[in-house]
Design an enzyme around this catalytic site. Sequence first.
Site, PDB file in Angstrom:
ATOM      1  N   LYS A 201      61.925  85.022  16.170  1.00 40.71           N
ATOM      2  CA  LYS A 201      60.549  84.771  15.729  1.00 40.71           C
ATOM      3  C   LYS A 201      59.568  85.078  16.856  1.00 40.71           C
ATOM      4  CE  LYS A 201      56.865  83.375  13.763  1.00 40.71           C
ATOM      5  NZ  LYS A 201      56.215  84.176  12.720  1.00 40.71           N
ATOM      6  N   CYS A 255      49.106  82.862  16.536  1.00 44.81           N
ATOM      7  CA  CYS A 255      50.473  83.391  16.633  1.00 44.81           C
ATOM      8  C   CYS A 255      50.590  84.447  17.720  1.00 44.81           C
ATOM      9  CB  CYS A 255      50.871  83.998  15.289  1.00 44.81           C
ATOM     10  SG  CYS A 255      50.370  82.993  13.920  1.00 44.81           S
TER      11      CYS A 255
HETATM   12  N1  SAJ Z   1      45.129  93.103  16.030  1.00 48.73           N
HETATM   13  C1  SAJ Z   1      44.697  94.162  16.813  1.00 48.73           C
HETATM   14  N2  SAJ Z   1      45.191  95.420  16.575  1.00 48.73           N
HETATM   15  C2  SAJ Z   1      46.127  95.653  15.589  1.00 48.73           C
HETATM   16  C3  SAJ Z   1      46.570  94.547  14.810  1.00 48.73           C
HETATM   17  C4  SAJ Z   1      46.056  93.292  15.043  1.00 48.73           C
HETATM   18  O1  SAJ Z   1      43.850  93.985  17.698  1.00 48.73           O
HETATM   19  O2  SAJ Z   1      46.526  96.793  15.406  1.00 48.73           O
HETATM   20  C5  SAJ Z   1      44.603  91.764  16.269  1.00 48.73           C
HETATM   21  C6  SAJ Z   1      43.938  91.155  15.044  1.00 48.73           C
HETATM   22  O3  SAJ Z   1      42.580  91.555  14.972  1.00 48.73           O
HETATM   23  C7  SAJ Z   1      44.078  89.663  15.314  1.00 48.73           C
HETATM   24  C8  SAJ Z   1      45.397  89.580  16.057  1.00 48.73           C
HETATM   25  O4  SAJ Z   1      45.692  90.889  16.537  1.00 48.73           O
HETATM   26  O5  SAJ Z   1      43.032  89.209  16.156  1.00 48.73           O
HETATM   27  C9  SAJ Z   1      46.573  89.072  15.215  1.00 48.73           C
HETATM   28  O6  SAJ Z   1      46.457  89.567  13.900  1.00 48.73           O
HETATM   29  P1  SAJ Z   1      47.755  90.166  13.104  1.00 48.73           P
HETATM   30  O7  SAJ Z   1      47.276  90.573  11.772  1.00 48.73           O
HETATM   31  O8  SAJ Z   1      48.395  91.178  13.973  1.00 48.73           O
HETATM   32  O9  SAJ Z   1      48.804  88.979  13.017  1.00 48.73           O
HETATM   33  P2  SAJ Z   1      48.706  87.462  12.526  1.00 48.73           P
HETATM   34  O10 SAJ Z   1      48.545  86.617  13.745  1.00 48.73           O
HETATM   35  O11 SAJ Z   1      47.712  87.296  11.430  1.00 48.73           O
HETATM   36  O12 SAJ Z   1      50.206  87.271  11.939  1.00 48.73           O
HETATM   37  C10 SAJ Z   1      51.295  87.473  12.811  1.00 48.73           C
HETATM   38  C11 SAJ Z   1      52.347  88.315  12.075  1.00 48.73           C
HETATM   39  N3  SAJ Z   1      53.377  88.728  13.006  1.00 48.73           N
HETATM   40  C12 SAJ Z   1      53.770  90.032  13.035  1.00 48.73           C
HETATM   41  O13 SAJ Z   1      53.254  90.902  12.341  1.00 48.73           O
HETATM   42  C13 SAJ Z   1      54.908  90.368  13.948  1.00 48.73           C
HETATM   43  C14 SAJ Z   1      52.955  87.511  10.936  1.00 48.73           C
HETATM   44  O14 SAJ Z   1      54.031  88.250  10.371  1.00 48.73           O
HETATM   45  C15 SAJ Z   1      53.470  86.187  11.460  1.00 48.73           C
HETATM   46  O15 SAJ Z   1      54.051  85.393  10.428  1.00 48.73           O
HETATM   47  C16 SAJ Z   1      52.323  85.427  12.070  1.00 48.73           C
HETATM   48  O16 SAJ Z   1      51.838  86.201  13.182  1.00 48.73           O
HETATM   49  C17 SAJ Z   1      52.833  84.077  12.548  1.00 48.73           C
HETATM   50  O17 SAJ Z   1      52.432  83.066  11.914  1.00 48.73           O
HETATM   51  O18 SAJ Z   1      53.645  84.050  13.472  1.00 48.73           O
END
Ligand code: SAJ
Length: 406
Positions: A201, A255
Amino acid sequence: MINVIGLGYIGLPTALMMAAHGQEVIGTDLSEKVVNALQNGQVSLMEDGIEELYRKAVAGGIRFSTEYQKAEVYIISVPTPYDKETKCVDACYVESAVRTVLGVCPKKAVMVIESTISPGTIDKQIRPLIEKCGFVIGEDIFLVHAPERIIPGNMLYELEHNNRTIGADQPEIGAMVKALYASFCKGEITLTDIRTAEMTKVVENTFRAVNIAFANELAKICRKNGLNVYEVIDICNKHPRVNILQPGPGVGGHCISVDPWFLVGDYPQLATVTAAAMHMNAEMPKFVLKRIRQIMREHGMEDIGRVGLYGMAYKANVDDCRESPGLQLQQVVNDYCAMTLTSYDPYVSRTLLPKQEHTLEAFLAKTDLVVILVGHDEIRQNAAALQGKIVLDCCNLPELAGAYHL
Ligand code: SAJ
């Protein structure tokens, strides 16, 4: 009967999904406000399909209570913040939930911990706690770790379709819990041991954080070079084995901006790439401020007083502001010039910042330079409203032609 402990972002959808798929479920949360709202049909979670799922779960007999119940299976999905100093997981809520379960559970109950915890937490903190309470693990109580992977903004679809990992001490207990999740999960459910499940995880979120950090580093390099980082990434990703994510104004949420720190806190000498990536992501709000000042200077405006921050949530179309780049940037501006900028977020009705506006019109009326920190549908559908404004688009939105970028 299944008693789901903690009715937040993860516990509530999980409890509803299980009840809607034939399981007898009681959802428990210590907050009377949360329980009363659910008992009165108010579901605060903003996820597509949640209202319909709630109705199905109620039809399936789900009940809500502030009390822990006598149950065959407990699913613990309580928060696991991290200690910002030590960067280690704070398992206090999990420990408290475990202690309370032990006070009501029948013999041979199965305790499924869904909360994200750093590798080894169950061995180092939960097992000793259970044994200190006089229980023999594997006889009186069975332990399982079943981390979730659902992504805010698409939770219910992913709850049903994501592959899952179940970590258990005994294969037969793992198989029983797997069957429970298979009542609604159409994805592949992999059985493993508890410590491996804890590690997978955290590693999944760490991989994503490192990838984002590389995209952010690339944005800085391309800015220095006068190159378009989005075009560079787009072309690179045409390679069959390259998949670079997108740069942004910082990384928020509870996360990706938190879990990787568990590895750094536990393995400071080894998790050096992870630490560097997390610092890269954490520094992005400062890079945004640098871009704001560059752009204001280009327009002969030194004072950043008429700069407006669009987006306080941590990503598009969600209302969660935890660790959000917008709040991080506001702090950076405050540290730099003790100034609070105008801000606005269509998903955030509660006032988080002194100069927060609650309509796009009021926000734009006080703003010359609009910094797009989150690509909410609202701004993509109202790009025309930005006419005549200077725009720094940190999200590379196709609708905002002519904007400045990172
Ligand atoms: N972000 C970027 N660039 C990207 C993607 C995201 O800057 O290309 C930023 C987003 O704007 C945001 C942050 O990263 O601020 C996180 O957003 P996210 O959409 O990447 O992820 P979370 O935190 O909403 O969800 C993540 C997911 N983990 C993965 O994809 C490996 C989700 O599957 C998990 O269940 C969740 O964390 C969790 O609860 O752990």
